[in-house]
Motif scaffolding. Structure first.
Motif: not given
Ligand SMILES: [Zn+2]
Ligand SMILES: [Zn+2]
Length: 253
Positions: A10-11, A21-26, A47-48, A213-215
């Motif tokens: 997740c970062g 992996l999916f962007g910067t997490p929020a 949340w991204i 996993a899904r969006c």
């Protein structure tokens, strides 16, 4: 394992959010559930950062903003797949077993080579050849884990309701390509395998077990999942409470 997932996939690091992996997490929200057979099971929402409000996303999709649609599609397809990576279910089940084969659910992931150039596909240098062969092994491993671990859903007696419909919503609708319905702005993600859930290949390769996993592109589905995940916490507490009361009973006798 969950802490490693939060940090590396997740970062979300000790020094604040980094690109994951999916962007910067929020933000994130997750619970570990204990299943009936005592195995642990993680539900996780991420949340991204930089996500547009959902009504704006819908407007842009409906106005047929083609750059936006293409970039969103590329992003989504880079995060999730709805099919095997190396062929159909039948082809994947039929793969030859190479010499020295080890069950991928019992091994650690193979790290990619450290160095490669901008265009590994056309470069042909030693590093890039290494990268391409690693990528082929990666895809085969992901498919192998999917075949072994992800429940390939065979619709049968257990899941059919009184109207003759599978309650787990299988077989899933198949889409050969990601498309946008211009009337509703609904994005239909590419999905070529009707008997599996969508997965993130990297999450599959790093966790080496059954994952999906899904969006969530609508506020309603986010709320539904928050409710679903929270339900597990509540259920968990109830169970703990029952365990304690049973313990108390047995001690006070
Ligand atoms: Zn190269
Ligand atoms: Zn079913």
């Amino acid at each position: 394992l969950v802490l490693l997932f939060i940090k590396h996939i997740c970062g979300w690091t000790e020094d604040g959010p980094k690109r994951g992996l999916f962007g910067t997490p929020a933000a994130f929200y997750g619970t570990v559930e204990q299943q009936g057979r005592m195995t642990l099971h993680l539900h996780f929402l991420l949340w991204i950062a930089g996500q547009l409000p959902l009504h704006i996303v819908r407007e842009k999709l409906m106005s047929q903003d083609s750059d936006f649609t293409r970039e969103l599609t590329e992003y989504m397809e880079s995060c999730f797949v709805g099919e095997f990576m190396t062929g159909s279910k039948a082809e994947v089940s039929d793969h030859d077993i190479p010499e020295g084969y080890k069950d991928p659910t019992l091994t650690l992931p193979e790290a990619p080579p450290q160095a490669f150039c901008d265009e590994p596909e056309t470069c042909g240098c030693e590093n890039c050849v290494e990268v391409l062969s690693w990528w082929e092994r990666f895809k085969l491993t992901v498919d192998d884990i999917l075949i072994r671990s992800n429940k390939i859903h065979a619709t049968g007696k257990g899941c059919i309701n009184k109207d003759g419909v599978c309650t787990a919503r299988f077989p899933r609708e198949v889409f050969m390509q990601t498309t946008v319905d211009p009337k509703t702005g609904h994005l239909n993600m590419k999905k070529q395998e009707s008997s599996i859930n969508d997965v993130s290949p990297v999450v599959t390769a790093t966790n080496r077990c059954n994952t999906d996993a899904r969006c969530l592109l609508s506020g309603t589905s986010v709320k539904a999942v928050v409710g679903y995940v929270t339900d597990y916490i509540t259920k968990g507490w109830l169970k703990t409470h029952q365990v304690f009361s049973a313990l108390h009973d047995s001690f006070s006798r």
